[in-house]
Design a protein around this motif. Structure first.
Motif, PDB file in Angstrom:
ATOM      1  N   ILE A  80       0.819  -1.208   0.000  1.00 14.44           N
ATOM      2  CA  ILE A  80       0.000   0.000   0.000  1.00 14.44           C
ATOM      3  C   ILE A  80       0.859   1.268   0.000  1.00 14.44           C
ATOM      4  O   ILE A  80       0.317   2.373  -0.065  1.00 14.44           O
ATOM      5  CB  ILE A  80      -0.964   0.021   1.198  1.00 14.44           C
ATOM      6  N   GLN A  81       2.159   1.111   0.063  1.00 13.96           N
ATOM      7  CA  GLN A  81       3.049   2.260  -0.005  1.00 13.96           C
ATOM      8  C   GLN A  81       3.342   2.622  -1.461  1.00 13.96           C
ATOM      9  O   GLN A  81       3.245   1.766  -2.346  1.00 13.96           O
ATOM     10  CB  GLN A  81       4.359   1.961   0.729  1.00 13.96           C
ATOM     11  N   PRO A  82       3.721   3.881  -1.736  1.00 15.44           N
ATOM     12  CA  PRO A  82       4.067   4.265  -3.121  1.00 15.44           C
ATOM     13  C   PRO A  82       5.228   3.433  -3.644  1.00 15.44           C
ATOM     14  O   PRO A  82       6.131   3.069  -2.897  1.00 15.44           O
ATOM     15  CB  PRO A  82       4.435   5.748  -2.997  1.00 15.44           C
ATOM     16  N   VAL A  83       5.200   3.164  -4.936  1.00 17.21           N
ATOM     17  CA  VAL A  83       6.241   2.327  -5.524  1.00 17.21           C
ATOM     18  C   VAL A  83       7.588   3.042  -5.527  1.00 17.21           C
ATOM     19  O   VAL A  83       8.642   2.395  -5.423  1.00 17.21           O
ATOM     20  CB  VAL A  83       5.826   1.917  -6.950  1.00 17.21           C
ATOM     21  N   THR A  84       7.571   4.374  -5.640  1.00 17.38           N
ATOM     22  CA  THR A  84       8.781   5.191  -5.538  1.00 17.38           C
ATOM     23  C   THR A  84       8.472   6.406  -4.661  1.00 17.38           C
ATOM     24  O   THR A  84       7.323   6.637  -4.269  1.00 17.38           O
ATOM     25  CB  THR A  84       9.256   5.663  -6.931  1.00 17.38           C
ATOM     26  N   GLY A  93       0.896  -1.905  -4.836  1.00 18.95           N
ATOM     27  CA  GLY A  93      -0.177  -2.843  -5.144  1.00 18.95           C
ATOM     28  C   GLY A  93      -0.947  -2.454  -6.396  1.00 18.95           C
ATOM     29  O   GLY A  93      -1.339  -3.316  -7.188  1.00 18.95           O
ATOM     30  N   ALA A  94      -1.158  -1.146  -6.604  1.00 19.98           N
ATOM     31  CA  ALA A  94      -1.858  -0.699  -7.815  1.00 19.98           C
ATOM     32  C   ALA A  94      -1.022  -0.955  -9.059  1.00 19.98           C
ATOM     33  O   ALA A  94      -1.551  -1.367 -10.095  1.00 19.98           O
ATOM     34  CB  ALA A  94      -2.190   0.790  -7.695  1.00 19.98           C
ATOM     35  N   VAL A  96       1.185  -3.317  -9.391  1.00 21.67           N
ATOM     36  CA  VAL A  96       1.146  -4.772  -9.595  1.00 21.67           C
ATOM     37  C   VAL A  96      -0.173  -5.184 -10.241  1.00 21.67           C
ATOM     38  O   VAL A  96      -0.201  -6.026 -11.151  1.00 21.67           O
ATOM     39  CB  VAL A  96       1.355  -5.497  -8.251  1.00 21.67           C
ATOM     40  N   LEU A  97      -1.287  -4.594  -9.792  1.00 21.60           N
ATOM     41  CA  LEU A  97      -2.591  -4.935 -10.358  1.00 21.60           C
ATOM     42  C   LEU A  97      -2.664  -4.558 -11.836  1.00 21.60           C
ATOM     43  O   LEU A  97      -3.172  -5.335 -12.659  1.00 21.60           O
ATOM     44  CB  LEU A  97      -3.698  -4.227  -9.575  1.00 21.60           C
ATOM     45  N   ILE A  98      -2.165  -3.384 -12.202  1.00 23.77           N
ATOM     46  CA  ILE A  98      -2.170  -2.973 -13.606  1.00 23.77           C
ATOM     47  C   ILE A  98      -1.320  -3.919 -14.443  1.00 23.77           C
ATOM     48  O   ILE A  98      -1.714  -4.341 -15.544  1.00 23.77           O
ATOM     49  CB  ILE A  98      -1.667  -1.526 -13.732  1.00 23.77           C
ATOM     50  N   ALA A  99      -0.142  -4.283 -13.919  1.00 22.18           N
ATOM     51  CA  ALA A  99       0.725  -5.210 -14.644  1.00 22.18           C
ATOM     52  C   ALA A  99       0.076  -6.574 -14.788  1.00 22.18           C
ATOM     53  O   ALA A  99       0.178  -7.226 -15.837  1.00 22.18           O
ATOM     54  CB  ALA A  99       2.072  -5.324 -13.930  1.00 22.18           C
ATOM     55  N   ALA A 100      -0.614  -7.035 -13.730  1.00 23.69           N
ATOM     56  CA  ALA A 100      -1.284  -8.338 -13.798  1.00 23.69           C
ATOM     57  C   ALA A 100      -2.404  -8.329 -14.827  1.00 23.69           C
ATOM     58  O   ALA A 100      -2.604  -9.317 -15.549  1.00 23.69           O
ATOM     59  CB  ALA A 100      -1.829  -8.717 -12.415  1.00 23.69           C
ATOM     60  N   LEU A 101      -3.144  -7.218 -14.925  1.00 20.06           N
ATOM     61  CA  LEU A 101      -4.207  -7.125 -15.921  1.00 20.06           C
ATOM     62  C   LEU A 101      -3.637  -7.108 -17.338  1.00 20.06           C
ATOM     63  O   LEU A 101      -4.216  -7.707 -18.256  1.00 20.06           O
ATOM     64  CB  LEU A 101      -5.045  -5.880 -15.668  1.00 20.06           C
ATOM     65  N   ASN A 102      -2.502  -6.425 -17.536  1.00 20.03           N
ATOM     66  CA  ASN A 102      -1.854  -6.452 -18.849  1.00 20.03           C
ATOM     67  C   ASN A 102      -1.419  -7.874 -19.203  1.00 20.03           C
ATOM     68  O   ASN A 102      -1.606  -8.328 -20.343  1.00 20.03           O
ATOM     69  CB  ASN A 102      -0.638  -5.520 -18.857  1.00 20.03           C
ATOM     70  N   SER A 103      -0.845  -8.566 -18.228  1.00 16.58           N
ATOM     71  CA  SER A 103      -0.424  -9.947 -18.475  1.00 16.58           C
ATOM     72  C   SER A 103      -1.630 -10.854 -18.701  1.00 16.58           C
ATOM     73  O   SER A 103      -1.554 -11.806 -19.492  1.00 16.58           O
ATOM     74  CB  SER A 103       0.408 -10.459 -17.297  1.00 16.58           C
ATOM     75  N   LEU A 104      -2.741 -10.569 -18.022  1.00 18.51           N
ATOM     76  CA  LEU A 104      -3.948 -11.365 -18.227  1.00 18.51           C
ATOM     77  C   LEU A 104      -4.448 -11.221 -19.654  1.00 18.51           C
ATOM     78  O   LEU A 104      -4.877 -12.204 -20.276  1.00 18.51           O
ATOM     79  CB  LEU A 104      -5.032 -10.939 -17.238  1.00 18.51           C
TER      80      LEU A 104
END
Length: 311
Positions: A80-84, A93-94, A96-104
């Protein structure tokens, strides 16, 4: 006269029980993780190590230290912390979710392409017996080629294709590699299912002078569903694995595979960070399994013998 119970309440009860058991399984995994983290050997268990030789021996149990096994709440807090530290950066987490949807999306395209190729091969092998004898061994042999070695070749071959304004993109290589792992179980399952109708049913269609294509549509394809659905589950799993590996191999930057590679470099200084993409990959697999479950629901009336087909 006893009224039959509606299948909808039973189906809802089955879904509810599946959700409860799933949550219970996750809770058990978290508990086991924390118990091993608390009482496991900090340096793990290594058998056959030679003193003075780094990396010697066989590690039977992983290390139970902060770097290797962070606490579950640390993983959640990092997600839940900022990626950078840049202003306006999204939570990890957001991302990761965007990347997972692209991979899906790429996994789904790979599964669709693998389904088309697998079904075409199955139909050819069904229609021409000589083709089955000639093609099936090569279909099986194709799965022995290491994927990590095949991915750069596909990217290299694809980059040479140019048709007018068309240019080969890295995501296309990912789709092809995902379909490469998906088509094999689909081809084998479809061939087995298309051959599954009883001889008496085939002879009945021949008696009424039903053509090959009509027999395929009205008899063989419905009979193949109980065999094809398990093959689709295996194909979906293969497409997900192929997508993650291909994203790392061909350098596709918007998927979960590349994110796993990038965050693993920070494992020494931020041990909880690499686990978020790992959980994203798990979510990707669950979404792919859910997609096949929706397809199974749409084909419920053809699944009467699926349990026998899986046996």
């Amino acid at each position: 006269m006893t009224a039959r119970s509606s299948p909808k309440p039973r189906r809802r009860a089955g879904v509810a029980s599946a959700v409860v058991y799933g949550m219970l399984g996750v809770a058990v995994l978290i508990l086991l993780w924390e118990l091993y983290r608390a009482f496991g050997p900090p340096q793990g268990l290594v058998v056959g190590a030679v003193e003075g030789q780094t990396g010697s021996g066989i590690r039977l149990l992983p290390r139970a230290d902060e770097r290797t096994m962070p606490h579950v709440w640390d993983m959640i807090g990092r997600a839940i912390q900022p990626v950078t530290r840049a202003p306006g950066a999204l939570p990890l987490g957001a991302v990761v979710l965007i990347a997972a949807l692209n991979s899906l999306l790429l996994s789904t395209l790979g599964l669709a392409l693998g389904f088309v190729v697998g079904m075409l091969l199955a139909l050819v092998m069904l229609r021409i017996r000589l083709a089955e004898w000639a093609v099936l061994p090569f279909v099986i042999l194709s799965q022995t080629v290491p994927l990590i070695a095949l991915a750069p070749l596909i990217r290299n071959w694809g980059s040479r294709l140019e048709f007018g304004s068309f240019s080969w993109e890295s995501w296309m290589s990912v789709v092809v590699i995902a379909s490469y792992l998906a088509f094999f179980p689909i081809a084998i399952g479809a061939l087995r299912g298309l051959k599954s109708p009883d001889t008496i049913h085939e002879e009945l269609f021949q008696t009424y002078a039903v053509g090959w294509w009509a027999t395929l549509v009205r008899l063989r394809l419905p009979a193949s569903v109980p065999f094809l659905l398990p093959a689709l589950r295996l194909g979906a799993a293969g497409a997900v694995v192929g997508t993650v590996v291909a994203e790392i191999s061909v350098g596709y930057n918007d998927g979960i595979g590349r994110l796993i590679l990038e965050t693993s470099a920070a494992a020494s200084t931020d041990p909880a960070r690499p686990w978020s993409p790992v959980f994203g990959a798990i979510l990707l697999g669950l979404l792919a399994a859910g997609l096949i479950a929706l397809i199974s629901l749409a084909l419920t009336r053809f699944r009467r013998t699926e349990s026998l087909a899986d046996a």
